[in-house]
Design a protein around this motif. Structure first.
Motif, PDB file in Angstrom:
ATOM      1  N   THR A  74      21.489  25.599  64.763  1.00 50.79           N
ATOM      2  CA  THR A  74      22.011  24.813  63.650  1.00 50.79           C
ATOM      3  C   THR A  74      21.476  23.387  63.721  1.00 50.79           C
ATOM      4  O   THR A  74      21.078  22.787  62.717  1.00 50.79           O
ATOM      5  N   LYS A 131      17.652  22.934  62.734  1.00 53.38           N
ATOM      6  CA  LYS A 131      17.261  23.078  61.333  1.00 53.38           C
ATOM      7  C   LYS A 131      15.985  23.931  61.254  1.00 53.38           C
ATOM      8  O   LYS A 131      15.839  24.916  61.964  1.00 53.38           O
ATOM      9  N   ASP A 132      15.035  23.495  60.398  1.00 56.57           N
ATOM     10  CA  ASP A 132      13.763  24.211  60.275  1.00 56.57           C
ATOM     11  C   ASP A 132      12.627  23.414  60.916  1.00 56.57           C
ATOM     12  O   ASP A 132      11.460  23.567  60.566  1.00 56.57           O
ATOM     13  N   MET A 173      16.665  19.876  55.858  1.00 55.64           N
ATOM     14  CA  MET A 173      16.362  20.859  56.897  1.00 55.64           C
ATOM     15  C   MET A 173      14.978  20.681  57.499  1.00 55.64           C
ATOM     16  O   MET A 173      14.606  21.399  58.420  1.00 55.64           O
TER      17      MET A 173
END
Length: 856
Positions: free
Chosen positions: A732, A735-736, A457
């Motif tokens: 989505t 991610k991060d 992520m």
């Protein structure tokens, strides 16, 4: 105080080219400034200490801007000077400053901060030519006037000091010429005892300073190496300097960190360090010196300043050169490792260095990864396999290490193919079985890499998908060259029958027994990988490729739009009948006996496989129109009545839009109404729609001016539903990862035309901005200058809306609010205003560009 003033004195020439004023004082610890309390007329200036976090720097920068000011809207701009800061630090600092400006509700367009970054470069003039609006070259060369002033000052100083005591000044006045530096070092080293510990220390520092930018060794480390016992702290500096030779006293520059107060040393200049290294080593090699430094346990294990020392030592063996970071060239390994391999002609010594580093750094898997890369570079594949597996066993979920493992098998497969070609042996299943097995192992590794990358992520790594396609294409080339499959059209049909059905030819049945199942999945897995890459590029295409900052997290090849189109075409070529493609390209009638699969593969071969490949034809326009016409002719004459899949519908619609952009009013282009009708075949449950399908819904169903209220309401509902699901898919995909690392790409803008003519692709602006370099274009778009070009304003349609609490709206049917994402958040006025803007279409939804407040 003296240290602060000295620091400012060093950068004063850089500041002088901006403003001839001194900085003001401000409370805070992360900005250096002179202690002269007077207001400046144009700017306030400060030097950033990069050892502090960007949040703290931004906080103090705001304090400096507002120091003794009454109105935050009317403060003087602040010039922040950073030295050799990496791109990520600068991006983070810029982002923090933007947040601060928005929080303070500063009026958009107000100049608040100027970031001036001084970066080392081996060719600053060339980099400035590439982007003259952003860069200014500061070189070692002096102007005629500067030379005159330096000569005069040097004469004054030499009356008071010997030349060796004003080395930096003398070097500057000589412009760091190679001959002068060489003669200076030669004179300096006369009479030096080459066997003392101090001389060894000079060599260690010179090695680090030559290869690792801004490196140093702490004084505490030096004392440990020299085995000094300091009894009283107040005599510490005196005892240390007394232990140095005369040569060391002259070339060592003493430093003190403002945050940690750790004292350290380095050579007065990297060019001097490099020359010392060459002259002082004598018959000894750099690889042996590096090995001595690595094994110098008293330095490696010393506790004080250990983190900085180990980071420099690690960079010595791991950090690759990057032109984008000011280096001379892009390297595959660290400059030291490349020097050992190329200049010392000894890859084995380079391998020994990395092996020793692997042990000293507690079997660090990234050193194992480097060993794998170095081994396969020199075709030592068994050893490369060992080290790749060693790295992967420690970090089994690291996509970059898994990519390296896949690269080992890919290179190995390439070597085996070359050996088969050069060995003049018959290409039978038996003779190629080993190569096929290696290729399949590479594919397996890259698929592991893909799974790890998708689960990670915090990082972006698409290399596994692209490498899978590359290996797949090479494997298809090998398979199709086998004697059983190489017999013209019949051989190709036999090959396709084997790969796409349960059929297994007798000639390959036994030799390829373990591979049949995996080979029959090859077409599907390659297609899936190509689709994944296309979708990723649709979201996050950028006009420039971001720098690869990491030492190990760097894929083999950067994926671009043209590169994807090329690989998609090669993939389609192998799975399509060659003679059919020839017929289509020559303009002859389409054979009536083509299967839907053959047509789809020919579409791939012609570049019509996915949205990214199709839109790339707007950039590379050679044969684009005939190719697009061929692509459209391969679809059913009436797609509305045909049962075609969602991906095919997306590709068909995008091909129509692209052909219309290149050839308006082309008779092969379907009408907007027909394309809208085709969109009704997308799943009614929008969660099952592909991102490309949702994107096309926002594009095709944007209302026309002459639509009835009912038509507008229906279309807005389509668009609103699609935007909601695009937004979910976007997060989505994100991610991060900070958004600044994946810039959203705007494919189309709402134009002033009607029907398909109202979609203006961003590439159409190229004719207006082609005179600028890539980075200059980015600056002009960022500043809003490009939008004001009359040619661009003529193409686009201005949309009216308003803002409420920082949110942009336009009016939908029945007075409903329709929120629009601003492409550049600071451009949104802080107060509620009536505005106009241009509408853009992205894979996140609709965006507002060039927001302008309507005059009341």
């Amino acid at each position: 105080m003296s240290h602060i003033n000295a620091t400012l004195q060093q950068i004063q020439p850089v500041k002088a080219c901006v403003r001839k004023h001194l900085p003001v004082v401000v409370k805070g610890t992360c900005l250096l400034e002179t202690h002269k309390e007077e207001q400046m007329k144009d700017l306030r200036c400060a030097v950033v200490k990069p050892s502090y976090s960007v949040a703290v720097v931004a906080e103090h920068a705001v304090e400096l801007r507002e120091y003794e000011e009454q109105d935050p809207q009317k403060c003087l701009p602040v010039l922040l000077l950073t030295e050799d800061s990496d791109k990520e630090y600068l991006d983070d600092l810029k982002n923090e400053l933007e947040v601060a400006i928005n929080t303070k509700r500063i009026q958009y367009g107000t100049l608040c901060f100027i970031l001036l970054n001084c970066r080392r470069s081996y060719d600053p003039e060339k980099r400035c030519k590439e982007s003259p609006l952003e860069n200014v070259a500061v070189t070692h060369k002096l102007s005629a006037e500067e030379k005159r002033k330096f000569a005069g000052k040097r004469q004054v100083l030499e009356k008071q000091y010997e030349p060796e005591f004003i080395l930096t000044f003398v070097l500057m006045s000589e412009e760091f010429t190679e001959d002068y530096v060489k003669q200076f070092v030669e004179h300096l080293l006369q009479g030096i005892n080459r066997h003392t510990v101090v001389t060894r220390l000079i060599l260690y520092v010179a090695l680090l300073n030559t290869y690792v930018q801004n490196s140093f060794i702490s004084q505490s480390h030096c004392e440990a190496l020299l085995a000094l016992t300091i009894h009283m702290e107040r005599f510490r500096q005196h005892e240390f300097e007394s232990s140095l030779s005369e040569q060391a006293k002259l070339v060592f520059l003493h430093l003190r960190d403002d945050k940690t107060h750790i004292e350290s040393i380095r050579i007065i200049h990297p060019l001097v360090a490099k020359e010392i290294l060459q002259q002082l080593l004598g018959s000894k090699t750099q690889s042996s010196l590096a090995m001595d430094l690595l094994c110098e346990n008293v330095l490696f294990e010393h506790r004080f300043g250990r983190e900085e020392y180990l980071s420099f030592l690690r960079a010595l063996f791991m950090r690759r050169s990057r032109i984008s970071k000011g280096d001379k060239y892009d390297s595959s390994f660290s400059p030291l490792i490349e020097h050992v391999c190329e200049n010392e002609k000894s890859p084995d010594k380079a391998i020994d260095l990395l092996k020793e580093a692997f042990q000293h750094f507690h079997k660090d898997p990234f050193f194992a990864q480097q060993l794998a890369r170095l081994h396969y570079t020199y075709e030592k594949f068994e050893e490369a396999k060992h080290w790749a597996e060693t790295a992967a066993s420690q970090l089994p979920n690291n996509s970059y290490i898994l990519d390296t493992k896949g690269q080992v098998y890919r290179k190995w497969f390439q070597a085996k193919c070359t050996a088969i070609d050069n060995g003049n042996v018959p290409k039978t299943a038996q003779n190629t079985a080993d190569a096929v097995e290696t290729a399949l192992k590479a594919l397996e590794c890259f698929q592991e890499c893909e799974r790890a990358a998708e689960a990670d992520m915090e990082n972006i790594n698409s290399s596994g998908f692209f490498s899978e396609v590359k290996v797949g294409c090479s494997l298809l080339k090998l398979i199709s060259s086998l004697q059983v499959f190489a017999n013209g059209a019949n051989g190709h049909s036999e090959c396709m029958k084997y790969l796409l059905t349960d059929y297994i030819p007798e000639e390959v049945e036994q030799a390829w027994g373990p591979f049949h199942g995996r080979l029959k999945k090859l077409q599907k897995t390659m297609q899936d990988a190509l689709e994944w890459i296309s979708e990723d590029l649709c979201y996050f295409q950028t006009d420039i490729v971001a720098d690869e900052e990491g030492t190990h997290q760097c894929p083999e090849e950067k994926i671009s739009q043209p590169l994807l189109a090329k690989r998609s075409s090669v993939y389609g070529k192998y799975f399509s009948e060659g003679y059919s493609t020839t017929l289509l390209q020559s303009g002859q009638p389409i054979p009536t006996n083509l299967t839907p699969f053959q047509k789809r593969m020919i579409i791939y071969h012609l570049g019509g496989s996915n949205m990214t490949s199709i839109l790339s034809k707007l950039t590379d326009q050679k044969d684009a129109i005939p190719d697009l016409q061929c692509i459209l002719s391969l679809y059913p004459k009436n797609p509305l009545k045909a049962n075609i899949g969602q991906r095919d519908i997306v590709s068909y619609i995008v091909a129509n839009i692209t052909l219309n952009c290149l050839s308006p009013q082309n008779p092969m282009v379907a009408s907007v109404k027909n394309l809208q009708a085709l969109c009704h075949q997308f799943p009614s449950d929008k969660r099952k729609c592909l991102p490309g399908a949702l994107f096309l819904l926002t594009l095709l169903f944007w209302p026309e001016d002459d639509d009835t209220d009912h038509e507008k309401e229906t279309k807005y509902q389509f668009v609103q539903s699609a935007v909601e699901h695009l937004e979910k898919g976007y997060w989505t995909k994100m991610k991060d990862i900070p958004q600044r690392k994946r810039r959203l790409y705007t494919h189309f803008f709402l134009g002033s035309g009607n029907g398909l003519d109202k979609f203006v692709h961003k590439r159409k602006f190229e004719s207006v901005t082609k005179v600028f370099s890539v980075s200059e274009k980015r600056m002009k778009w960022f500043r809003g200058e490009a939008w004001k070009k009359p040619e661009i304003a003529k193409m686009l349609k201005s949309v009216s809306g308003w803002t409420e609490n920082g949110v942009v709206y336009l009016e939908g049917p029945q007075k409903k609010k329709f929120s629009i994402l601003p492409l550049h958040v600071p451009s949104v006025p802080h107060s509620d205003e009536n505005i106009t803007f241009y509408l853009g279409f992205t894979f996140r939804g609709l965006v507002a560009c060039n927001i302008i407040v309507k005059q009341k």
